[in-house]
Every structure is written in C-alpha cells, then in structure tokens.
Write an enzyme that holds these catalytic residues in place. Structure first.
Site, PDB file in Angstrom:
ATOM      1  N   TRP A 406     -31.074   3.531 -29.425  1.00 48.84           N
ATOM      2  CA  TRP A 406     -29.621   3.412 -29.229  1.00 48.84           C
ATOM      3  C   TRP A 406     -29.377   2.456 -30.585  1.00 48.84           C
ATOM      4  O   TRP A 406     -27.976   2.450 -30.636  1.00 48.84           O
ATOM      5  CB  TRP A 406     -29.511   2.555 -27.995  1.00 48.84           C
ATOM      6  CG  TRP A 406     -29.854   1.016 -28.152  1.00 48.84           C
ATOM      7  CD1 TRP A 406     -30.948   0.480 -28.752  1.00 48.84           C
ATOM      8  CD2 TRP A 406     -29.238   0.061 -27.726  1.00 48.84           C
ATOM      9  NE1 TRP A 406     -31.003  -0.869 -28.617  1.00 48.84           N
ATOM     10  CE2 TRP A 406     -29.846  -1.336 -28.083  1.00 48.84           C
ATOM     11  CE3 TRP A 406     -28.215  -0.185 -27.070  1.00 48.84           C
ATOM     12  CZ2 TRP A 406     -29.513  -2.361 -27.648  1.00 48.84           C
ATOM     13  CZ3 TRP A 406     -27.410  -1.337 -26.608  1.00 48.84           C
ATOM     14  CH2 TRP A 406     -28.137  -2.601 -26.877  1.00 48.84           C
ATOM     15  N   ASP A 407     -30.152   2.208 -31.453  1.00 48.89           N
ATOM     16  CA  ASP A 407     -29.637   1.552 -32.521  1.00 48.89           C
ATOM     17  C   ASP A 407     -28.727   2.275 -33.553  1.00 48.89           C
ATOM     18  O   ASP A 407     -27.743   1.895 -34.164  1.00 48.89           O
ATOM     19  CB  ASP A 407     -31.084   1.041 -33.487  1.00 48.89           C
ATOM     20  CG  ASP A 407     -32.066   0.312 -32.654  1.00 48.89           C
ATOM     21  OD1 ASP A 407     -32.499   0.677 -31.478  1.00 48.89           O
ATOM     22  OD2 ASP A 407     -32.514  -0.700 -33.144  1.00 48.89           O
ATOM     23  N   GLU A 536     -34.444  -6.115 -21.939  1.00 46.60           N
ATOM     24  CA  GLU A 536     -35.697  -5.383 -21.746  1.00 46.60           C
ATOM     25  C   GLU A 536     -36.740  -6.017 -21.081  1.00 46.60           C
ATOM     26  O   GLU A 536     -37.919  -5.724 -20.894  1.00 46.60           O
ATOM     27  CB  GLU A 536     -36.438  -4.784 -22.944  1.00 46.60           C
ATOM     28  CG  GLU A 536     -35.423  -3.536 -23.603  1.00 46.60           C
ATOM     29  CD  GLU A 536     -35.917  -3.118 -24.815  1.00 46.60           C
ATOM     30  OE1 GLU A 536     -35.556  -1.953 -25.318  1.00 46.60           O
ATOM     31  OE2 GLU A 536     -36.449  -3.897 -25.722  1.00 46.60           O
ATOM     32  N   LYS A 604     -33.451 -11.300 -23.175  1.00 45.23           N
ATOM     33  CA  LYS A 604     -34.046 -10.980 -24.621  1.00 45.23           C
ATOM     34  C   LYS A 604     -32.833 -10.900 -25.736  1.00 45.23           C
ATOM     35  O   LYS A 604     -32.958 -11.225 -26.674  1.00 45.23           O
ATOM     36  CB  LYS A 604     -34.755  -9.636 -24.540  1.00 45.23           C
ATOM     37  CG  LYS A 604     -35.318  -8.991 -25.975  1.00 45.23           C
ATOM     38  CD  LYS A 604     -35.660  -7.640 -25.960  1.00 45.23           C
ATOM     39  CE  LYS A 604     -36.119  -7.310 -27.258  1.00 45.23           C
ATOM     40  NZ  LYS A 604     -36.647  -5.900 -27.207  1.00 45.23           N
ATOM     41  N   GLN A 605     -31.718 -10.171 -25.181  1.00 39.37           N
ATOM     42  CA  GLN A 605     -30.733 -10.056 -26.395  1.00 39.37           C
ATOM     43  C   GLN A 605     -29.500  -9.732 -25.818  1.00 39.37           C
ATOM     44  O   GLN A 605     -29.160  -9.711 -24.474  1.00 39.37           O
ATOM     45  CB  GLN A 605     -31.206  -8.885 -27.251  1.00 39.37           C
ATOM     46  CG  GLN A 605     -31.415  -7.525 -26.249  1.00 39.37           C
ATOM     47  CD  GLN A 605     -31.885  -6.231 -27.206  1.00 39.37           C
ATOM     48  OE1 GLN A 605     -32.366  -6.569 -28.335  1.00 39.37           O
ATOM     49  NE2 GLN A 605     -31.949  -5.035 -26.535  1.00 39.37           N
TER      50      GLN A 605
END
Length: 799
Positions: A406-407, A536, A604-605
């Site tokens: 997905w980056d 995640e 996480k993010q």
C-alpha cells in the site's frame, strides 16, 4: 602435378581468409578500445582546442525517448565534441562564441546548489546510509556489492525477494600512485543524478563519477577522470571492484564477448515465485577494471569509462553496452543522462526559500523517488512497482523484500501524481498488469471482482510473508481505488479507463467490496468483519473505520468514472456505499478505530486520521480535531515516519502551525546523514532509504503547507508558508493538462499557467469574481482558500 597445384591453391585461399579475419579482429579491437579510453593524441588535441576555442551552448534539444543511434549520429557531426571537466562533465560544442550551458540543461543552473548538492569528507559509518543511484530499471547503493533490476525476483511464494546481482559497477579508488597527500570528498548532486568521489592533491585531482543512466536505462556508469598540473610528475590510481560474493539467487556463467575490455555473464534465477512461473533470465555486460591506471607521460588529463549493462536478454545487454560506448565516444554519455534529469526538474519541483533543511529534503526526496521510476513505460520490460525501500534495496526483511504494498498508492504515488502525471500513469499500470492475478486471488478467497494482495512482486500474486497481513489487511484494494480516483480527478484521462484496463479495475474493485460486506438486518447498515486496519497492532477486528471508509469510496468510484466511457454501474454499489457503517462515538465526538476500540489503546501508525486526509471524508470540523487529538496521544512514538506527516497535514487544516511543526520536526528526524537517506524508524531501524517516509514528507509540503485537496469539482488550495521560510514555490503542478506554478510569499499567493491544457478559472469563496487562468498571466490573491476548476464559461471575444 594437378593435385600439387590444387593443394597450393587451397593453402593460398586459407592464408587470404586468415588475413581477412585478422584485419577484422584488429579493426573491432581498435574501435572498441578507443571507445573505452581517450588516447594521448586525442587528449592533447582536446587540450589545444580548449586553449584556442571558446564554446557555445547547443541549441538542439532531444525529447524523451529519442532514438540513441540517431542522437549519436547527429551529435557526431562536423564539429567535434569534448568532455569539459570544469563544467562537471557537461559536453559542449567547440565553436567561436560565448560559453553557456546547453539550452536544455539551463534549468539545472536555476536549482539552488545548497538544496541539491550534498557533500561530505566522510562517508557514513553505517553503509546503509549511503545514497542510491537508479533509473527504474537498474539501481545500486554506491560502493555496495549489489545491483537490483526491475522485475527480477528469486524465491518461492512468500520467499520471493529481489534477486541480487553482484555489483560489477562498484569501482573504488584504493590509492594514489605514487603515494601522496590528498583530501577526499563525496558529493551527491540530486539535480543531475550523479554521485562523485573527488581526490585533490597538491598537483592533481581525481574524480570518480557514478550514475544510473536515465536515457539508456540498462546502464550503470562509472567515469574516472584524472588530471595533473605538472606532467613531469607521475600520477596514477589503484582500483578495486566490490562485487561481493557470488549471488545466492542467480546461477551465473561466463561466456565470450567480442567487445574489447569487457566481460559477459548470464544466468537465471534459482527459484521462480510459483510452480507455473518462468525462471527469469539476466544478462550482464561489464567493463574490466584494471588494478592500476596511470596517465601517460605526455598527458595532463584523461578519462576512463566503466560500464555495466543489465538486461533480460543478451541482445539487450550487449546493445545497450554498445550504446554507452558510442555516446562516450562523442562525449555525450553524461550529457544525454543529465538532459532527462533536467526535463524532470523542469516538469516539477518544490522550492522552499529561507529553510535550507526543508528544501534539501524536498529535492532529495523527489530524487530518491524518481530514481526508482522509469522516465517512460517500456512494453518489453513492464515496471513492477514501487517498494517501501526502493529499487536499490530489496533482498532482506527490512527492505520488505522489494515487494509492492500500500506504500505505493497511499504514500509514494500522490506527490508523483501532482508533479508527474505520466509517471503516475505508469504506477497505475502496475495494478493493471496484475489485475488478473487480483481476480484470481478474490476467487480463491470466495469473493467477486479483484482482491489485490497485501504484498506482491513479479507475478502479482500474494507473496506476503506475514500470514495475518495476508489474511486480514485488505484495505490495499481500496487504496488502489483511491489512487485511481485522484488520477481521474487530476487528469480526466479517459484513455486509462478505456484502453489500459482502468474501467475494468474500478468495476472489479467495487465488485469485491460488494461481495465482502455483510448487511445487518436490524440496522440496515453494511459492515466488514475480520480485518486488519492500517494499525497493524490490532487484528482481526470488525468494522475498521478506515477499511469501511475506503470500501465506501471504492463503491462510489464507478459513478464518477465509468460514464466517461459510456458505461453505467449497477445501482447496488451506490446502495451499499450509502449505508456502510462507520464507527462513531457520539459522546466523545470522535471515530473509534474499530468496533470495541477502547479510548487510550496504543496504535501503530496513522489510521483514523486518514479519514480527513487523504480520503477527504466530510464531517464536522470538531470531529476532525478530536480525531487528531485522540490519536496523537496514543500513536506509538516509534511509529513510521509518514504517520507524523499526516498529523502535520491535519493540524495545518486548522492553521495550528505550532502543532504542525512539532510533527514535521519529528518526521524529519528519520532523514539521516549527509545524503538525506530516510529510515523507517527514527532510531535508524526498519527499512532504509524509506521511500514511504519521503512520499509522506512531500505530501506534508503539497497537501499540508500547499493546502491542496483533490475533489471532483476542482483542485482546492489553502497555502501557508513553511516554518522559517520566505517563499514557497511548487513548479509544474499538473491539473487537467495544465502546468501550474504556485508561489506563496508572506503576503500573497500567485498562480501562473506555464503550459496550457483545458481552460481553468480560479475562484475564491465569498468573492463573486472569477479569475481566468490564461497562459503566462499570473493571478495574485491574498493567502486564503481558493478553488481551481474547469472554466465552463463561454470565451470572451473582443469586438
């Protein structure tokens, strides 16, 4: 007697054949050897020309994709060409006129050297932090022992990783002969894509230039230039090549080559991705590197060339090696490479005056992203995609094995789209290439349409090593739909829909989500159970706010795109999209990350905050601010770089420059060393040369400080000056076929169309006046929100 005469005739004929063959061999050897290094006579002649003749800029321009043979022939005209070391290797025409840069390199003169040239006298002690050079087809980290090629992977299923090619190009200077004192520096010039090692002594200078050729994309080039001011003093250098151990991925063997001073090796990967996959081949021609090189007694300077040509076929490797030799013969090898970089910087760049640190990261981030991308698509060698650590990494876990994730769509693609839409089209093409594999994946999992895997490589099938990510992290399929939506809003490129499977992708993604949702009979809402969100740390969860939102966007996309090519999507997509359930806590006025999320739980993010951007989901501003506040407190401080850039963008929506700068500064901690190499984690761990973080940083400039937002009705802008800057300029912002320059100073915003496409108009909320955007006619407004959109008003005709 007759038999004796016949024997004599046969012997005579044999001698003639041998003489002819010998002459052919000598001519081939002479031609290729003169291509490999400049003779003393040539260098003396060049020196005399330099003293006697001034130089003139070359007016002839060559567009991208020009035939190299034609270019070589045209450049080898009556007027000689020479390499001019004082001008950084720029070839020039010898003629009686003032000296200038060639016309098509003039843009390089405009780029600020303090933001584009990074010089140090000490290489980073961590070799991972050395810069990469690449062109979308081949890449390497300077001085490393590895080369990687687009599309070359080894390993079965989840063991798939980029196949390592020994770095036959990794020339290193190990000493000066005779021994002398000298100072050594290392410089990366991102404007030209050239890395240079320079050794300076009392009477000499040695330059070793390395670059991945932008025009001849199979080539990695090293040029060694030696000059002395006193020809009575001997001068030479010792060399070595860090090709490292034999490849564990490729069974190489060596064969003969007819090109002088070169070697040819070839092989195929040991293990293909799947049982029905092919054993990919790789062919390499490379120059032999002598242990010692010295200037001849009568020479004050000379240049030696070392090439490495990497291709899927022997013919490709040999032909492109030969092209490199021909271009070097006419002193145009570096020049033809730099013209492509000049075109790229002319097409798009970001300048920040007054804040050198931010300006350096803007240029270096664009350089590292562009060095992973081809300048144009080659149907014979399709581009596989962008991985988190780029093309110059990919054989190890921390590199994500070179897989496409997905980056690409969520982090690296948006800045490319805004400045280089033709390259964005190539990135979307990587998903069109693997559409059939995505359809196969959906069928295997019991769904309709196309389900893109979390990680993919050459076959497009699922090669994810993390089993839970493979099972649950499904939002990537929606991330691809978002990228297509952005592309269509920015370009209106119906050929992508009609001719390059774009419409088919859009339909197949919507079909997947329609089959993936389940309807709650009580509420009538559609939910998605058992997923892993971008956070995640938590899986499987039900009704991820991000996953459900991206699914709804995917289901609505067919209605804004398919009618452009005369197709109508089924009503069921809209019915589902309008009733997708998004978790919301009305008491706390924020979005829980998923069903059952407890306030204060670490994540996480960036996850929920992505609803505001890039999804542009419309909800009350108080909810958006609460989402930012809630998740800023619980996001892992060791989370990846791009997370903090999304907080920067979010707080700039509220003009909270203090909080925005806090998160911007935190993200910039991940840019390491003199060459601005990003790491995934601020402490240096994770992926290195982390293109995902670079993409996020560029987004913080374009969508944060630039205030850009992509909507169906137009392109919004709401700019603000970056910290400590005096001027902020986005050059080559592409919208509906127009190239725009957006300049922000302390008082005003200036918008200028520099290349015209569809007619545009600028409007300001609350002001009835419309400002047509005409070619080269700047429009100045005070710094506040504005909208650039298609001008549907009839043109005004003068009487």
């Amino acid at each position: 007697m007759f038999r004796l005469c016949l024997d004599m005739k046969v012997k005579t004929l044999g001698m003639i054949v041998c003489i002819i063959l010998l002459m052919v061999f000598i001519s081939i050897y002479y031609a290729t050897s003169t291509a490999s290094k400049v003779t003393a006579r040539d260098k003396t002649l060049h020196s005399q020309q330099q003293q006697q003749q001034p130089v003139v800029k070359m007016e002839k321009k060559y567009p991208p994709g020009v035939n190299v043979e034609q270019m070589t022939e045209e450049w080898t005209g009556k007027q000689g060409r020479r390499l001019h070391p004082e001008d950084g290797g720029i070839p020039v025409v010898v003629h009686s006129a003032p000296k200038h840069l060639p016309a098509d390199l003039d843009v390089l003169r405009k780029l600020p050297p303090e933001a584009t040239v990074f010089t140090t006298d000490q290489l980073p002690s961590d070799p991972r932090l050395r810069p990469g050079i690449g062109n979308g087809q081949v890449a390497t980290v300077v001085y490393s022992d590895s080369i990687y090629m687009n599309g070359l992977y080894n390993g079965f299923h989840s063991d798939s990783h980029r196949a390592r090619i020994p770095a036959f190009c990794s020339v290193q200077i190990t000493g000066v002969n005779p021994p002398a004192e000298f100072h050594r520096t290392y410089s990366l010039n991102v404007s030209t894509g050239i890395f240079t090692e320079t050794i300076k002594g009392a009477y000499f200078q040695v330059d070793l230039k390395m670059y991945a050729h932008r025009r001849v994309r199979e080539l990695l080039v090293s040029e060694l230039w030696i000059r002395r001011s006193d020809i009575n003093k001997k001068l030479g250098v010792s060399l070595s090549v860090n090709k490292g151990p034999d490849s564990e991925d490729i069974d190489f063997e060596q064969s003969q080559t007819m090109i002088a001073n070169s070697r040819y090796v070839h092989g195929r990967i040991k293990t293909p991705e799947f049982n029905d996959s092919v054993h990919q081949e790789v062919h390499v021609y490379y120059s032999e590197v002598p242990a010692n090189i010295s200037l001849m007694d009568s020479m004050s300077e000379s240049t030696w060339l070392f090439l490495t040509s990497v291709s899927q076929t022997r013919k490709g490797a040999e032909d492109n090696y030969d092209k490199g030799l021909k271009l070097f013969q006419v002193k145009s090898l570096a020049y033809s490479h730099m013209t492509i970089w000049a075109e790229l910087w002319n097409d798009g760049r970001i300048d920040i005056e007054g804040n050198t640190a931010m300006a350096q990261l803007a240029y270096s981030s664009l350089y590292y992203l562009l060095s992973c991308l081809p300048s144009e698509e080659d149907p014979n060698t399709p581009f596989i995609g962008l991985s988190p650590a780029g093309l110059d990494h990919g054989s190890a876990k921390e590199d994500y094995w070179g897989h496409v994730m997905w980056d690409q769509e969520t982090w690296q693609y948006p800045p490319i789209l805004m400045l280089y839409p033709s390259l964005a089209s190539i990135l979307l093409g990587t998903r069109a290439r693997t559409l059939d594999a995505a359809k196969r994946q959906a069928k295997l999992r019991g769904y309709q349409g196309a389900m893109y895997p979390w990680e993919s490589a050459v076959t497009g099938r699922d090669v994810t090593r993390c089993q839970n990510c493979s099972l649950y992290e499904q939002h990537i399929t929606g991330d691809i739909a978002l990228a297509i939506q952005q592309y269509m809003y920015m370009t209106n490129d119906t050929s992508f829909l009609q001719d390059r499977r774009g419409g088919e992708i859009i339909t197949a993604i919507a079909e997947f989500w329609a089959s993936r949702v389940t309807k709650d009979k009580t509420t009538g809402k559609y939910g998605i159970q058992g997923v892993m969100p971008p956070d995640e740390y938590h899986y499987p969860v039900d009704n991820s706010a991000y996953t459900n939102s991206i699914a709804a966007l995917s289901l609505m996309l067919p209605y804004s795109t398919l009618p452009l090519i005369g197709k109508q999507p089924p009503p069921i997509f809209r019915e589902i999209a309008s009733n997708v359930y998004i978790p919301f806590d009305s008491a706390m006025n924020y979005h829980p990350e998923y069903d059952g999320y407890t306030l204060g739980t670490k994540v996480k993010q960036a996850d929920v905050i992505l609803l505001g951007f890039p999804l542009n989901k419309e909800f009350d501003s108080s909810i958006r601010k609460n989402d930012l506040s809630v998740y800023s407190e619980v996001t892992d401080p060791e989370g990846p770089a791009m997370t903090w850039q999304m907080f920067t963008i979010g707080w700039l929506e509220f003009k909270d420059t203090t909080k925005a700068k806090t998160y911007l500064d935190k993200s910039m901690e991940n840019a390491k060393g003199p060459f601005k190499v990003w790491t995934e984690e601020s402490g240096g761990g994770g992926a290195v040369n982390f293109r995902t973080g670079m993409g996020g940083y560029l987004q913080s400039l374009l969508f944060g400080y630039g205030g850009l937002r992509i909507f169906s009705e137009g392109l919004y802008l709401d700019p603000i000056l970056p910290p400590s800057s005096t001027k902020f300029t986005i050059t080559g912002l592409d919208y509906l076929g127009n190239a725009l320059t957006l300049e922000v100073n302390q008082k005003n915003t200036i918008v200028t169309v520099t290349v015209s496409g569809q007619p545009l108009v600028l409007t300001v909320p609350g002001i009835s006046t419309k400002y047509p955007l005409n070619l080269n006619q700047p429009v100045t407004i005070s710094k506040h929100k504005a909208l650039i959109k298609l001008n549907t008003d009839p043109p005004q005709h003068s009487s």
